[in-house]
Design an enzyme around this catalytic site. Structure first.
Site, mmCIF file in Angstrom:
data_model
loop_
_atom_site.group_PDB
_atom_site.id
_atom_site.type_symbol
_atom_site.label_atom_id
_atom_site.label_comp_id
_atom_site.label_asym_id
_atom_site.label_seq_id
_atom_site.Cartn_x
_atom_site.Cartn_y
_atom_site.Cartn_z
ATOM 1 N N ALA A 141 -3.210 34.875 91.149
ATOM 2 C CA ALA A 141 -2.809 34.113 89.950
ATOM 3 C C ALA A 141 -2.455 35.119 88.840
ATOM 4 O O ALA A 141 -2.978 35.056 87.732
ATOM 5 C CB ALA A 141 -3.913 33.154 89.514
ATOM 6 N N HIS A 154 -2.602 41.493 84.341
ATOM 7 C CA HIS A 154 -2.646 42.225 85.624
ATOM 8 C C HIS A 154 -1.484 43.211 85.694
ATOM 9 O O HIS A 154 -1.641 44.337 86.171
ATOM 10 C CB HIS A 154 -2.512 41.259 86.803
ATOM 11 C CG HIS A 154 -3.663 40.330 86.985
ATOM 12 N ND1 HIS A 154 -3.562 38.970 86.805
ATOM 13 C CD2 HIS A 154 -4.950 40.563 87.346
ATOM 14 C CE1 HIS A 154 -4.731 38.410 87.058
ATOM 15 N NE2 HIS A 154 -5.592 39.346 87.376
ATOM 16 N N SER A 199 -6.133 35.448 81.096
ATOM 17 C CA SER A 199 -7.006 35.162 82.225
ATOM 18 C C SER A 199 -6.296 34.171 83.138
ATOM 19 O O SER A 199 -5.541 33.301 82.649
ATOM 20 C CB SER A 199 -8.305 34.534 81.707
ATOM 21 O OG SER A 199 -8.973 33.880 82.757
#
Ligand code: PAF
Length: 288
Positions: free
Chosen positions: A32, A37, A188
């Site tokens: 996800a 990231h 997140s």
């Protein structure tokens, strides 16, 4: 971009990269993927020849089965997103549960010198044994030169440093700054599950942390904590689980600043966990 779901072929790939003296960075993720990231991956690409991104929703670090079931799994989108960063120098390892746990989906038990009992450890039983198990497993398989972890999960980062120290794992751990949305909300994978009203309310978390940081300049940790608890008690949508000011090294709660602070010896950080409806959000901020 190569995507591996089995250990044997990725082991061959890694052997081949190492035989050619390439350096390898590892970015462990549960998928996800979002901008946060990608920042880790970009940093890893500047430091290493190749970056292995692991994508694996690790069952043993969930204490809540419902959370595990609902955790977003978006491998195809993740691959597309990673291709925007590099097509040639990223390798994806998205193993199956069986490939990792070989029919025995349980955690190893670790002693992280007490770091595991603070904050998240109090609210998520067995969580850090699960994290330690999977991260150690990835280190054993991939044997990266460097591994990248976000400071959003600061306790996890400190625990992984401890894991590496205690088990003498030859990898350099790199902590990376929290990546935030324009509103200040820490990025997140869980943010995608926030209903609109909660998404609008959630930036209150970081706003409160930044004010707490200012207050910490003149007030004790206890007073700042009381102020934060009162702010959340008034909030209609967000429910505070904990707010704690802790010593960065021990992660133990601090009530008063130590005089060492003025000699620059102690570092403090504020940590927070909040429920937005049924979504649990965490964040933290350096205080000095
Ligand atoms: O931070 C995460 O996403 C996970 O805890 C990690 C480090 C990938 C282990 O599953």
């Amino acid at each position: 971009m190569k995507v591996f779901s089995q250990k044997e072929p990725i082991l061959k790939e890694i052997e081949d990269l190492k035989a050619r003296h390439f350096t390898i960075g590892l970015v462990p993720t549960m998928g996800a993927l979002h901008e946060g990231h990608l920042e880790l991956v970009k940093k890893a690409l500047t430091d290493n020849d190749y970056v292995i991104v692991s994508i694996f929703v690790n069952p043993t670090q969930f204490d809540n089965n419902d959370d595990l079931k609902k955790y977003p799994r978006t491998l195809n989108d993740d691959v597309v997103l990673l291709k925007t960063v590099s097509k040639d120098n990223i390798v994806i390892y998205a193993p199956t549960v069986n490939d990792i746990y070989e029919g025995n989906t349980v955690s190893q038990k670790f002693d992280f010198d007490g770091l595991e009992f603070e904050m998240e450890g109090k609210f998520r039983q067995g969580h850090f044994d699960g994290v330690g198990t999977i991260v150690k497993r990835f280190f054993d398989i991939i044997k990266p030169h460097n591994a990248y972890f976000g400071e959003k999960d600061f306790q996890q980062l400190q625990i992984i440093r401890k894991l590496v120290e205690k088990h003498q794992i030859p990898v350099n751990i790199v902590g990376c700054k929290i990546h935030r949305e324009a509103t200040g909300l820490a990025m997140s994978s869980r943010n995608t599950r926030l209903k609109p009203a909660y998404k609008n309310a959630a930036p209150f978390i970081y706003k409160t942390l930044t004010t707490a940081k200012t207050l910490f300049g003149t007030k004790s940790a206890n007073k700042v904590t009381e102020w934060v608890e009162k702010e959340f008690a008034k909030h209609k949508l967000l429910q505070l689980e904990y707010f704690i000011i802790a010593d960065v090294d021990t992660l133990k709660l601090v009530k008063r600043k130590s005089p060492d602070n003025y000699g620059g010896k102690k570092s403090y950080r504020a940590f927070i966990a909040v429920y937005a409806d049924d979504i649990r959000l965490i964040d933290n901020i350096a205080l000095n």
